[in-house]
Design a protein around this motif. Structure first.
Motif, PDB file in Angstrom:
ATOM      1  N   MET A 181       0.999  -1.279   0.183  1.00  0.00           N
ATOM      2  CA  MET A 181      -0.061   0.010   0.070  1.00  0.00           C
ATOM      3  C   MET A 181       0.921   1.326  -0.037  1.00  0.00           C
ATOM      4  N   LEU A 182       0.654   2.095  -0.977  1.00  0.00           N
ATOM      5  CA  LEU A 182       1.373   3.429  -1.025  1.00  0.00           C
ATOM      6  C   LEU A 182       0.677   4.560  -0.206  1.00  0.00           C
ATOM      7  N   GLN A 183       1.380   5.174   0.357  1.00  0.00           N
ATOM      8  CA  GLN A 183       1.029   6.366   1.263  1.00  0.00           C
ATOM      9  C   GLN A 183       1.877   7.626   0.675  1.00  0.00           C
ATOM     10  N   ILE A 184       1.304   8.784   0.477  1.00  0.00           N
ATOM     11  CA  ILE A 184       1.852  10.076  -0.194  1.00  0.00           C
ATOM     12  C   ILE A 184       1.556  10.999   0.905  1.00  0.00           C
ATOM     13  N   GLN A 228       5.376   6.393   0.712  1.00  0.00           N
ATOM     14  CA  GLN A 228       5.975   5.362   1.452  1.00  0.00           C
ATOM     15  C   GLN A 228       5.081   3.849   1.236  1.00  0.00           C
ATOM     16  N   ASP A 229       5.962   2.884   1.011  1.00  0.00           N
ATOM     17  CA  ASP A 229       5.554   1.503   1.029  1.00  0.00           C
ATOM     18  C   ASP A 229       5.268   1.069   2.445  1.00  0.00           C
ATOM     19  N   THR A 230       4.033   1.252   2.976  1.00  0.00           N
ATOM     20  CA  THR A 230       3.620   0.692   4.257  1.00  0.00           C
ATOM     21  C   THR A 230       3.912  -0.617   4.799  1.00  0.00           C
ATOM     22  N   THR A 231       3.857  -1.504   3.742  1.00  0.00           N
ATOM     23  CA  THR A 231       4.051  -2.998   4.127  1.00  0.00           C
ATOM     24  C   THR A 231       5.692  -2.971   4.389  1.00  0.00           C
ATOM     25  N   GLN A 232       6.333  -2.758   3.183  1.00  0.00           N
ATOM     26  CA  GLN A 232       7.800  -2.831   3.633  1.00  0.00           C
ATOM     27  C   GLN A 232       8.724  -1.724   4.395  1.00  0.00           C
ATOM     28  N   VAL A 268       9.909   1.669  -8.763  1.00  0.00           N
ATOM     29  CA  VAL A 268      10.108   2.127  -7.539  1.00  0.00           C
ATOM     30  C   VAL A 268       9.113   1.855  -6.523  1.00  0.00           C
ATOM     31  N   LEU A 269       9.654   1.434  -5.115  1.00  0.00           N
ATOM     32  CA  LEU A 269       8.797   0.729  -4.348  1.00  0.00           C
ATOM     33  C   LEU A 269       7.821  -0.225  -4.776  1.00  0.00           C
ATOM     34  N   GLY A 270       8.269  -0.979  -5.893  1.00  0.00           N
ATOM     35  CA  GLY A 270       7.350  -2.106  -6.261  1.00  0.00           C
ATOM     36  C   GLY A 270       6.301  -1.505  -7.282  1.00  0.00           C
ATOM     37  N   ILE A 271       6.532  -0.197  -7.679  1.00  0.00           N
ATOM     38  CA  ILE A 271       5.462   0.358  -8.442  1.00  0.00           C
ATOM     39  C   ILE A 271       6.161   0.654  -9.772  1.00  0.00           C
ATOM     40  N   GLU A 272       5.485   0.615 -10.864  1.00  0.00           N
ATOM     41  CA  GLU A 272       5.665   0.959 -11.886  1.00  0.00           C
ATOM     42  C   GLU A 272       5.504   2.530 -12.487  1.00  0.00           C
ATOM     43  N   PHE A 273       6.590   3.480 -12.721  1.00  0.00           N
ATOM     44  CA  PHE A 273       6.255   4.666 -13.286  1.00  0.00           C
ATOM     45  C   PHE A 273       6.723   4.784 -14.852  1.00  0.00           C
ATOM     46  N   LYS A 274       5.920   5.550 -15.423  1.00  0.00           N
ATOM     47  CA  LYS A 274       6.491   5.974 -16.912  1.00  0.00           C
ATOM     48  C   LYS A 274       7.036   7.150 -16.769  1.00  0.00           C
ATOM     49  N   HIS A 311       2.344   7.054 -12.972  1.00  0.00           N
ATOM     50  CA  HIS A 311       1.852   5.666 -12.246  1.00  0.00           C
ATOM     51  C   HIS A 311       0.448   5.418 -12.928  1.00  0.00           C
ATOM     52  N   ALA A 312       0.503   4.414 -13.762  1.00  0.00           N
ATOM     53  CA  ALA A 312      -0.888   4.192 -14.425  1.00  0.00           C
ATOM     54  C   ALA A 312      -1.810   3.238 -13.814  1.00  0.00           C
ATOM     55  N   ASP A 313      -2.113   3.434 -12.473  1.00  0.00           N
ATOM     56  CA  ASP A 313      -2.852   2.506 -11.810  1.00  0.00           C
ATOM     57  C   ASP A 313      -4.304   2.715 -12.406  1.00  0.00           C
ATOM     58  N   VAL A 314      -5.224   1.757 -12.606  1.00  0.00           N
ATOM     59  CA  VAL A 314      -6.348   1.909 -12.862  1.00  0.00           C
ATOM     60  C   VAL A 314      -7.358   2.732 -12.243  1.00  0.00           C
ATOM     61  N   SER A 315      -7.184   2.341 -10.843  1.00  0.00           N
ATOM     62  CA  SER A 315      -8.088   3.155  -9.850  1.00  0.00           C
ATOM     63  C   SER A 315      -7.624   4.447  -9.551  1.00  0.00           C
ATOM     64  N   LYS A 316      -6.452   4.540  -9.528  1.00  0.00           N
ATOM     65  CA  LYS A 316      -5.767   5.638  -8.843  1.00  0.00           C
ATOM     66  C   LYS A 316      -4.265   5.906  -9.527  1.00  0.00           C
ATOM     67  N   PRO A 317      -4.451   6.649 -10.686  1.00  0.00           N
ATOM     68  CA  PRO A 317      -3.247   7.057 -11.418  1.00  0.00           C
ATOM     69  C   PRO A 317      -2.545   8.257 -10.764  1.00  0.00           C
ATOM     70  N   LEU A 318      -1.306   8.367 -10.826  1.00  0.00           N
ATOM     71  CA  LEU A 318      -0.537   9.385 -10.213  1.00  0.00           C
ATOM     72  C   LEU A 318       0.480  10.170 -11.209  1.00  0.00           C
ATOM     73  N   LEU A 319       0.529  11.410 -11.075  1.00  0.00           N
ATOM     74  CA  LEU A 319       1.772  12.278 -11.787  1.00  0.00           C
ATOM     75  C   LEU A 319       2.321  13.009 -11.039  1.00  0.00           C
ATOM     76  N   PHE A 320       3.604  12.991 -10.943  1.00  0.00           N
ATOM     77  CA  PHE A 320       4.659  14.013 -10.232  1.00  0.00           C
ATOM     78  C   PHE A 320       5.109  14.561 -11.514  1.00  0.00           C
ATOM     79  N   SER A 321       4.577  16.158 -11.191  1.00  0.00           N
ATOM     80  CA  SER A 321       4.596  16.771 -12.473  1.00  0.00           C
ATOM     81  C   SER A 321       5.888  17.944 -12.373  1.00  0.00           C
TER      82      SER A 321
END
Length: 259
Positions: free
Chosen positions: A1-4, A19-23, A99-105, A121-131
């Motif tokens: 689970m990713l927390q920002i 934050q990868d709250t699992t690891q 990064v943190l087990g998550i794919e970023f393009k 990060h092209a997650d279907v439910s919650k895509p993320l952009l660091f612009s």
């Protein structure tokens, strides 16, 4: 689970903490100052900083990179076309990283600087952009190195992302950007609603981010250059017929620089 979370830096920067709250591993985006990150790690000794993501070379985005890399051993990712301190992995357009087990393009988005990149990060439910400093909440970065055509193309590329993409830019510029947006579109009800919402957040000590692509498409003049009313205001500003979307963008950017 990713927390920002946002780590404030300087007067109006945000260092994004992923934050990868699992690891119990974390990454940071654009650490212009090492101190806020080191302070967070000090108060969370069970966590390890594994990665540092950089969008462009300006000091308020890279000033803390080398110290963090030396102190924690975190891997430094950054644009291949720019000089980034301690960078280990140079990134080009359309690269895909983990990064943190998550794919970023990686998107190359020149304009603010020539080698500026964004992370998506092209997650279907919650895509993320660091612009970084390309797409801001209700605005965009100044053109320090690129051309209006380049920046318009970069913003168009980001605007085409899924509407529910969360947008994490790196500055708390939203209120000043919205003042300009209202000057461009005084009759836009979405802008008026956003002005009130952001004012309430800031009065309560809350940040105005993240935004979303959908919200930017409704309220950001730099993404609305195809609207007739926006073109008319741009024409009025530079007293000419801006006959292309990039020309409208150039007029708006020139106006905003002096606003």
């Amino acid at each position: 689970m990713l927390q920002i979370d946002a780590l404030p830096a300087f007067s109006d920067n945000y260092i994004w903490l992923l934050q990868d709250t699992t690891q119990k591993r974390c990454a940071v985006v654009d650490p212009g100052d090492a101190a806020p990150v080191l302070n967070w790690l000090k108060h969370h000794p069970e966590w390890a900083l594994s990665d540092i993501l950089v969008t462009h070379h300006h000091h308020d985005h890279v000033g803390g990179v080398e110290q963090l890399h030396t102190t924690t051993g975190a891997k430094v990712w950054g644009p291949a076309l720019e000089n980034i301190p301690a960078r280990q992995v140079p990134l080009n357009d359309n690269d895909v990283i983990n990064v943190l087990g998550i794919e970023f393009k990686v998107f190359l988005v020149p304009g603010h600087t020539l080698g500026h990149i964004a992370y998506y990060h092209a997650d279907v439910s919650k895509p993320l952009l660091f612009s970084g400093d390309t797409l801001f909440a209700a605005g965009c970065g100044r053109l320090f190195e690129g051309t209006p055509e380049q920046m318009h193309h970069s913003l168009s590329r980001l605007a085409a992302l899924p509407a529910h993409t969360e947008v994490y830019c790196t500055h708390e510029y939203t209120q000043s950007n919205l003042r300009f947006a209202q000057a461009v579109e005084p009759n836009n009800p979405d802008i008026a609603d956003r002005v009130a919402q952001v004012a309430a957040w800031r009065d309560a000590g809350k940040i105005s981010l993240p935004s979303s692509i959908a919200l930017e498409l409704r309220t950001n003049p730099f993404l609305r250059v195809n609207e007739i009313s926006v073109k008319e205001k741009a024409d009025e500003w530079n007293k000419r017929d801006n006959d292309s979307p990039s020309a409208v963008f150039a007029s708006l950017r020139s106006w905003k620089d002096k606003f």
